[in-house]
Design a protein around this motif. Structure first.
Motif, PDB file in Angstrom:
ATOM      1  N   ARG A 145      -8.196  -9.579  -2.744  1.00 42.30           N
ATOM      2  CA  ARG A 145      -7.074 -11.116  -1.997  1.00 42.30           C
ATOM      3  C   ARG A 145      -8.082 -11.038  -0.251  1.00 42.30           C
ATOM      4  O   ARG A 145      -8.085 -12.949   0.125  1.00 42.30           O
ATOM      5  CB  ARG A 145      -5.625 -10.889  -1.577  1.00 42.30           C
ATOM      6  N   ASP A 146      -8.489 -10.410  -0.015  1.00 48.52           N
ATOM      7  CA  ASP A 146      -9.159 -10.913   1.847  1.00 48.52           C
ATOM      8  C   ASP A 146     -10.605 -11.602   0.895  1.00 48.52           C
ATOM      9  O   ASP A 146     -11.016 -12.405   2.002  1.00 48.52           O
ATOM     10  CB  ASP A 146      -9.282  -9.683   2.610  1.00 48.52           C
ATOM     11  N   ILE A 147     -10.916 -11.314   0.490  1.00 47.62           N
ATOM     12  CA  ILE A 147     -12.254 -12.689  -0.220  1.00 47.62           C
ATOM     13  C   ILE A 147     -11.595 -14.061   0.333  1.00 47.62           C
ATOM     14  O   ILE A 147     -12.336 -14.741   1.156  1.00 47.62           O
ATOM     15  CB  ILE A 147     -12.366 -13.086  -1.533  1.00 47.62           C
ATOM     16  N   TYR A 148     -10.390 -14.424   1.059  1.00 54.74           N
ATOM     17  CA  TYR A 148     -10.530 -16.297   1.307  1.00 54.74           C
ATOM     18  C   TYR A 148      -9.437 -15.644   2.649  1.00 54.74           C
ATOM     19  O   TYR A 148      -9.141 -17.047   3.070  1.00 54.74           O
ATOM     20  CB  TYR A 148      -9.775 -17.176  -0.017  1.00 54.74           C
ATOM     21  N   ARG A 149      -8.786 -14.693   2.590  1.00 56.69           N
ATOM     22  CA  ARG A 149      -8.172 -14.428   3.662  1.00 56.69           C
ATOM     23  C   ARG A 149      -8.948 -13.918   5.261  1.00 56.69           C
ATOM     24  O   ARG A 149      -8.320 -14.270   6.371  1.00 56.69           O
ATOM     25  CB  ARG A 149      -7.006 -13.195   3.734  1.00 56.69           C
ATOM     26  N   ILE A 150      -9.959 -13.422   5.169  1.00 52.17           N
ATOM     27  CA  ILE A 150     -10.574 -13.435   6.248  1.00 52.17           C
ATOM     28  C   ILE A 150     -10.822 -14.585   7.191  1.00 52.17           C
ATOM     29  O   ILE A 150     -10.713 -13.900   7.969  1.00 52.17           O
ATOM     30  CB  ILE A 150     -12.121 -12.436   5.702  1.00 52.17           C
ATOM     31  N   PRO A 151     -11.151 -15.858   6.969  1.00 50.26           N
ATOM     32  CA  PRO A 151     -11.498 -16.316   7.832  1.00 50.26           C
ATOM     33  C   PRO A 151     -10.610 -16.298   8.803  1.00 50.26           C
ATOM     34  O   PRO A 151     -10.288 -16.722  10.179  1.00 50.26           O
ATOM     35  CB  PRO A 151     -11.275 -17.871   7.672  1.00 50.26           C
ATOM     36  N   ALA A 152      -8.881 -16.371   8.112  1.00 46.62           N
ATOM     37  CA  ALA A 152      -7.232 -16.569   8.954  1.00 46.62           C
ATOM     38  C   ALA A 152      -7.726 -15.141  10.065  1.00 46.62           C
ATOM     39  O   ALA A 152      -7.204 -14.975  10.912  1.00 46.62           O
ATOM     40  CB  ALA A 152      -6.520 -16.917   7.940  1.00 46.62           C
ATOM     41  N   TYR A 153      -8.335 -13.901   9.076  1.00 44.45           N
ATOM     42  CA  TYR A 153      -7.493 -12.865   9.938  1.00 44.45           C
ATOM     43  C   TYR A 153      -8.915 -12.658  11.327  1.00 44.45           C
ATOM     44  O   TYR A 153      -8.399 -12.624  12.356  1.00 44.45           O
ATOM     45  CB  TYR A 153      -8.111 -11.651   8.926  1.00 44.45           C
ATOM     46  N   VAL A 154      -9.802 -13.865  11.260  1.00 43.94           N
ATOM     47  CA  VAL A 154     -10.498 -13.935  12.410  1.00 43.94           C
ATOM     48  C   VAL A 154     -10.261 -14.266  13.045  1.00 43.94           C
ATOM     49  O   VAL A 154     -10.550 -14.176  14.396  1.00 43.94           O
ATOM     50  CB  VAL A 154     -12.181 -13.986  11.847  1.00 43.94           C
ATOM     51  N   ALA A 155      -9.648 -16.123  12.656  1.00 41.17           N
ATOM     52  CA  ALA A 155      -9.234 -17.307  13.231  1.00 41.17           C
ATOM     53  C   ALA A 155      -8.006 -16.383  14.238  1.00 41.17           C
ATOM     54  O   ALA A 155      -8.236 -16.240  15.684  1.00 41.17           O
ATOM     55  CB  ALA A 155      -8.716 -17.817  12.457  1.00 41.17           C
ATOM     56  N   GLU A 156      -7.915 -15.510  13.639  1.00 44.88           N
ATOM     57  CA  GLU A 156      -5.788 -14.813  14.411  1.00 44.88           C
ATOM     58  C   GLU A 156      -6.620 -13.630  15.350  1.00 44.88           C
ATOM     59  O   GLU A 156      -6.107 -13.754  16.605  1.00 44.88           O
ATOM     60  CB  GLU A 156      -5.477 -14.188  13.557  1.00 44.88           C
ATOM     61  N   ALA A 157      -7.530 -13.088  15.428  1.00 44.31           N
ATOM     62  CA  ALA A 157      -8.224 -12.265  16.329  1.00 44.31           C
ATOM     63  C   ALA A 157      -9.069 -13.079  17.323  1.00 44.31           C
ATOM     64  O   ALA A 157      -9.395 -12.073  18.508  1.00 44.31           O
ATOM     65  CB  ALA A 157      -9.028 -11.373  15.527  1.00 44.31           C
ATOM     66  N   ASN A 158      -9.472 -13.580  17.039  1.00 45.11           N
ATOM     67  CA  ASN A 158     -10.039 -14.324  18.605  1.00 45.11           C
ATOM     68  C   ASN A 158      -8.958 -15.136  19.249  1.00 45.11           C
ATOM     69  O   ASN A 158      -9.677 -16.407  19.750  1.00 45.11           O
ATOM     70  CB  ASN A 158     -11.338 -15.036  17.601  1.00 45.11           C
ATOM     71  N   GLU A 159      -8.189 -14.855  18.437  1.00 45.41           N
ATOM     72  CA  GLU A 159      -6.703 -16.218  18.358  1.00 45.41           C
ATOM     73  C   GLU A 159      -7.436 -18.153  19.403  1.00 45.41           C
ATOM     74  O   GLU A 159      -7.517 -18.156  20.092  1.00 45.41           O
ATOM     75  CB  GLU A 159      -6.179 -15.566  20.216  1.00 45.41           C
ATOM     76  N   ASP A 160      -7.557 -17.858  17.397  1.00 48.53           N
ATOM     77  CA  ASP A 160      -8.646 -19.160  17.585  1.00 48.53           C
ATOM     78  C   ASP A 160      -7.358 -20.743  18.195  1.00 48.53           C
ATOM     79  O   ASP A 160      -6.019 -20.290  17.879  1.00 48.53           O
ATOM     80  CB  ASP A 160      -9.059 -19.950  16.538  1.00 48.53           C
ATOM     81  N   PRO A 161      -7.831 -21.757  19.578  1.00 46.25           N
ATOM     82  CA  PRO A 161      -6.526 -22.903  18.556  1.00 46.25           C
ATOM     83  C   PRO A 161      -6.155 -23.267  17.998  1.00 46.25           C
ATOM     84  O   PRO A 161      -4.826 -23.708  18.152  1.00 46.25           O
ATOM     85  CB  PRO A 161      -7.783 -23.509  20.223  1.00 46.25           C
ATOM     86  N   SER A 162      -6.784 -23.647  16.601  1.00 44.43           N
ATOM     87  CA  SER A 162      -6.207 -23.690  15.647  1.00 44.43           C
ATOM     88  C   SER A 162      -5.103 -23.220  15.477  1.00 44.43           C
ATOM     89  O   SER A 162      -4.589 -23.511  14.369  1.00 44.43           O
ATOM     90  CB  SER A 162      -7.297 -24.627  14.510  1.00 44.43           C
ATOM     91  N   PHE A 163      -5.595 -22.096  15.050  1.00 42.56           N
ATOM     92  CA  PHE A 163      -4.997 -21.079  14.054  1.00 42.56           C
ATOM     93  C   PHE A 163      -3.265 -20.821  15.161  1.00 42.56           C
ATOM     94  O   PHE A 163      -2.577 -20.836  15.022  1.00 42.56           O
ATOM     95  CB  PHE A 163      -5.674 -19.645  14.926  1.00 42.56           C
ATOM     96  N   ILE A 164      -3.572 -21.276  16.594  1.00 42.13           N
ATOM     97  CA  ILE A 164      -1.936 -20.843  17.727  1.00 42.13           C
ATOM     98  C   ILE A 164      -1.244 -21.528  17.384  1.00 42.13           C
ATOM     99  O   ILE A 164       0.009 -21.590  17.488  1.00 42.13           O
ATOM    100  CB  ILE A 164      -2.674 -21.177  18.585  1.00 42.13           C
ATOM    101  N   GLU A 165      -2.287 -22.866  17.323  1.00 43.01           N
ATOM    102  CA  GLU A 165      -1.355 -24.390  16.520  1.00 43.01           C
ATOM    103  C   GLU A 165      -0.726 -24.641  15.897  1.00 43.01           C
ATOM    104  O   GLU A 165       0.627 -25.049  15.498  1.00 43.01           O
ATOM    105  CB  GLU A 165      -2.077 -26.005  16.956  1.00 43.01           C
ATOM    106  N   ASP A 166      -1.516 -24.111  14.663  1.00 39.89           N
ATOM    107  CA  ASP A 166      -0.797 -23.661  13.520  1.00 39.89           C
ATOM    108  C   ASP A 166       0.555 -22.488  12.955  1.00 39.89           C
ATOM    109  O   ASP A 166       1.215 -22.741  12.978  1.00 39.89           O
ATOM    110  CB  ASP A 166      -1.858 -23.781  12.119  1.00 39.89           C
ATOM    111  N   PHE A 167       0.372 -21.743  14.203  1.00 44.37           N
ATOM    112  CA  PHE A 167       1.214 -20.702  13.791  1.00 44.37           C
ATOM    113  C   PHE A 167       2.693 -21.566  15.321  1.00 44.37           C
ATOM    114  O   PHE A 167       3.756 -20.962  14.323  1.00 44.37           O
ATOM    115  CB  PHE A 167       0.965 -19.507  14.737  1.00 44.37           C
ATOM    116  N   LYS A 168       2.252 -21.768  15.692  1.00 41.12           N
ATOM    117  CA  LYS A 168       3.168 -23.038  16.104  1.00 41.12           C
ATOM    118  C   LYS A 168       4.113 -22.998  15.940  1.00 41.12           C
ATOM    119  O   LYS A 168       5.303 -23.607  15.462  1.00 41.12           O
ATOM    120  CB  LYS A 168       2.884 -23.431  17.560  1.00 41.12           C
ATOM    121  N   ARG A 169       3.189 -23.975  14.950  1.00 38.97           N
ATOM    122  CA  ARG A 169       4.168 -25.522  14.052  1.00 38.97           C
ATOM    123  C   ARG A 169       5.137 -24.862  12.678  1.00 38.97           C
ATOM    124  O   ARG A 169       6.315 -24.679  12.503  1.00 38.97           O
ATOM    125  CB  ARG A 169       2.866 -25.744  13.516  1.00 38.97           C
ATOM    126  N   LYS A 170       4.485 -23.172  12.445  1.00 35.03           N
ATOM    127  CA  LYS A 170       5.424 -22.066  11.717  1.00 35.03           C
ATOM    128  C   LYS A 170       6.491 -22.209  12.080  1.00 35.03           C
ATOM    129  O   LYS A 170       7.552 -22.117  11.743  1.00 35.03           O
ATOM    130  CB  LYS A 170       5.093 -21.312  11.052  1.00 35.03           C
TER     131      LYS A 170
END
Length: 370
Positions: free
Chosen positions: A63-88
């Protein structure tokens, strides 16, 4: 554009930025043991992978084949990840139900509890009945549910799950079967966590030093392997040729006094003593020769000769065997003719190997004389 960069820097700060490339490299070479999750600071998920061989026998790993980009974005606190998380968070008061996380919680809780149950000695030891340790199985189930439930940006208290598991503990006396009892408690405890405990993790987990993380992870793995060791020592069995079960611990003790082990031990000791006197490389060369890399030892065996036989003896023996085992002499069934053909070819190959060995030795001698 500048503002986005500024926001990104404010989120990331002075932390080392995690790389998708290295995350995938670690996933490829150590993903079954959670190496990429350790790299990304997801130690709880790494431990789950270590204890279940890649997220329940490789399911999480794939499953991590396609989940790793999201994990990396979360680890880096990427702005796009943060915005998507706030929307959720704005959309859902609490994390919505997902079949993947629910299944993972129940599966990990069930596996850990089954392993713990298997490690409890079935017989009394020094008059102590260790079956009373069954009282800890609900706690193990709650721990499994809670660990998976607190991965990533979701979290929850262990207490509702723990209360549910212990509330259902008496059902063992009605269900009877340990595995069904554990499965029932794992499902019910996961439902309890999902219904009463689960909530969003609004702030990332507090960062710990690498050494402290490794110490915690190491202690968890030591405890896990201690449970496995308990199972292997107290309850694991093997089946002999007569279909009888023998405790693995007893079988190991008997193996250490068996001829195969004593002979092997004597050979290893002799090899070690030889290496001390003749040197490692000379001993290594002899060991390589004993593996018969050129097939000469087997060739002598096929021709029925000792390794000291002369080339004339080899030739004479080859002619005799070739004549006696020629396939044209066999008038039997197809199977008999096939076996005769295989035997004939084996004899020819043995002679060819020994002839080539003779030619190599002759060339080597001519070079040394020259």
């Amino acid at each position: 554009m500048g503002k986005a960069k500024e926001n990104g820097l404010s989120n990331v700060g002075c932390k080392s930025v995690k790389s998708k490339f290295w995350a995938y490299v670690l996933w490829l070479f150590g993903g079954l043991f959670g190496a990429h999750h350790v790299y990304l600071g997801r130690d709880d998920q790494a431990f789950v992978y270590m204890s279940t061989l890649g997220g329940y026998v490789g399911c999480g790993f794939l499953r991590d084949i396609y989940r790793i980009p999201a994990y990396v974005a979360e680890a880096n606190e990427d702005p796009s990840f943060i915005e998507d998380f706030k929307r959720k968070v704005r959309t859902n008061r609490k994390p919505p139900f997902t079949a993947v996380r629910f299944s993972a919680q129940a599966a990990v809780a069930y596996l850990w509890a089954e392993l713990f149950n298997s490690a409890i000695p079935q017989e009394e030891i020094y008059g102590i009945n260790f079956r009373r340790l069954l009282i800890l199985i609900p706690a193990v189930i709650a721990l499994g549910v809670w660990t998976v439930g607190n991965i990533g940006r979701e979290q929850g208290s262990i207490w509702a799950t723990l209360v549910t598991a212990y509330f259902l503990y008496p059902t063992l006396y009605y269900i009877g079967d340990d595995s069904m009892w554990i499965f029932f408690m794992a499902i019910a405890s996961t439902l309890s966590f999902d219904s009463f405990s689960k909530q969003w993790r609004l702030k990332p987990k507090k960062k710990k030093s690498f050494i402290r993380r490794m110490v915690c992870l190491g202690l968890a793995m030591m405890l896990y392997f201690a449970v496995i060791g308990g199972y292997l020592y107290f309850n694991a069995v093997i089946t002999d040729s007569e279909g009888e079960e023998i405790k693995l611990s007893e079988a190991v003790q008997h193996f250490l006094t068996s001829p195969i082990w004593t002979d092997l031990k004597a050979s290893l000791e002799a090899t070690w003593n030889q290496a001390k006197h003749q040197g490692f490389w000379a001993t290594w060369a002899q060991l390589v020769d004993l593996t018969d890399p050129r097939g000469e030892i087997n060739a002598y065996k096929v021709l029925g000769l000792s390794q000291t036989a002369s080339q004339n003896e080899v030739t004479a023996r080859w002619r005799t065997l070739s004549r006696d085992n020629h396939p044209d002499k066999v008038k039997g069934s197809e199977e008999e003719r096939r076996k005769a053909q295989e035997k004939f070819m084996e004899i020819q190959q043995a002679y060819e190997i020994l002839s080539q060995a003779k030619n190599r030795r002759q060339r080597r001698n001519r070079r040394s004389e020259g």
